[in-house]
Design an enzyme around this catalytic site. Sequence first.
Site, PDB file in Angstrom:
ATOM      1  N   CYS A 113       0.808  -1.225   0.000  1.00  0.00           N
ATOM      2  CA  CYS A 113       0.000   0.000   0.000  1.00  0.00           C
ATOM      3  C   CYS A 113       0.840   1.273   0.000  1.00  0.00           C
ATOM      4  CB  CYS A 113      -0.951   0.005   1.200  1.00  0.00           C
ATOM      5  SG  CYS A 113      -2.038  -1.429   1.259  1.00  0.00           S
ATOM      6  N   HIS A 255      -3.417   7.136   2.523  1.00  0.00           N
ATOM      7  CA  HIS A 255      -3.797   5.824   2.010  1.00  0.00           C
ATOM      8  C   HIS A 255      -5.198   5.489   2.509  1.00  0.00           C
ATOM      9  CE1 HIS A 255      -4.070   1.653   1.186  1.00  0.00           C
ATOM     10  NE2 HIS A 255      -3.769   1.237   2.398  1.00  0.00           N
ATOM     11  N   ASN A 285     -10.142  -0.400   0.079  1.00  0.00           N
ATOM     12  CA  ASN A 285      -8.681  -0.319   0.076  1.00  0.00           C
ATOM     13  C   ASN A 285      -8.157  -0.825  -1.258  1.00  0.00           C
ATOM     14  OD1 ASN A 285      -5.929  -0.655   0.451  1.00  0.00           O
ATOM     15  ND2 ASN A 285      -6.094  -1.548   2.479  1.00  0.00           N
TER      16      ASN A 285
END
Length: 328
Positions: A113, A255, A285
């Site tokens: 990520c 994020h 996500n």
Amino acid sequence: MFKSKIAGVGSFLPEKVLTNHDLEKIVETSHDWIVQRTGIERRHVIADGEGTSDMIVRAAKKALADANMQATDLDLILVATVTGDFKMPGTACIVQAKLGAKNVMAFDINAACSGFLYSLIVADQFIKTGFYKNILVVGAESLTRIVDYKDRDTCILFGDGAGVFILTRAEASDTNVILTGHAHAEGQHAELLWAEAGGAKVPFSQEVLDKGSHFMQMKGKEIFKNATRTMAACCKEALDATNTKPEQIDWIVPHQANLRIIEAVAGQFDFPMSRVISTVHETGNTSAASIPIAFDTGVQEGKIKRGQLILLTAFGAGLTSGSVLLKY
């Protein structure tokens, strides 16, 4: 030393949508339970027969148009992903061919990520040294392909998409530049979020497929704690490096892992959520894709404007973390 700036941005989300109500029919969960714990309402799913490169090409064409550039102007293609089209070659090479870019350097980065910020920092170094001038920086994932839809803890979280920045050499007088970048790794926490099998150490086998050990596995409570810690630390590092106060920041683009994590990080600096770009309700996500997708969404909605001071921050499997402070 030169400086780099963002010349263009673009993103792509697949048409197919998987809502929380859809997941209620697949696994023991509920819309309210997911929203309460994550803030996620829906996520996008890559089309059958397509790969991560296909999403990247669509996002890249938008970013090139935004930068008023052609694919043949590019000197380097960097793709941050953990879900590339193939084990080899790198997805960046596939993108180079599909875009019709000239014979340029192209490679992938796997920092989960945090991958997009890792790539942005690497690209910034190439431009600073004068090695390259125009770089396609990508974050893209097809995470729904490596999610176990029997595992409630992970399948509710992840979605697919792609986001792209065109990074280019700034003029000497330009103040809209990348100001600082910082990245870290804490490999001792690798097993908090990983896909154990499918690599060279534990290659695919019937046993792997039967156990499902090639799917993502996560220890949620530990991830939440470490995510909040590392993202806040990286933000502070960027602010300290540039002698910037939180109130000077126009937007934080974090994020998009979990709304509760985003709120916790903002709370560390008493930073108002009204100045945090959040798309997690719509995208879930998307790992390396989440920051450029959120950034482009902020631009398209008229929130992020040229000349504003923007702080990007991320954490990911590894554990990795990073921050970039820039003037857009």
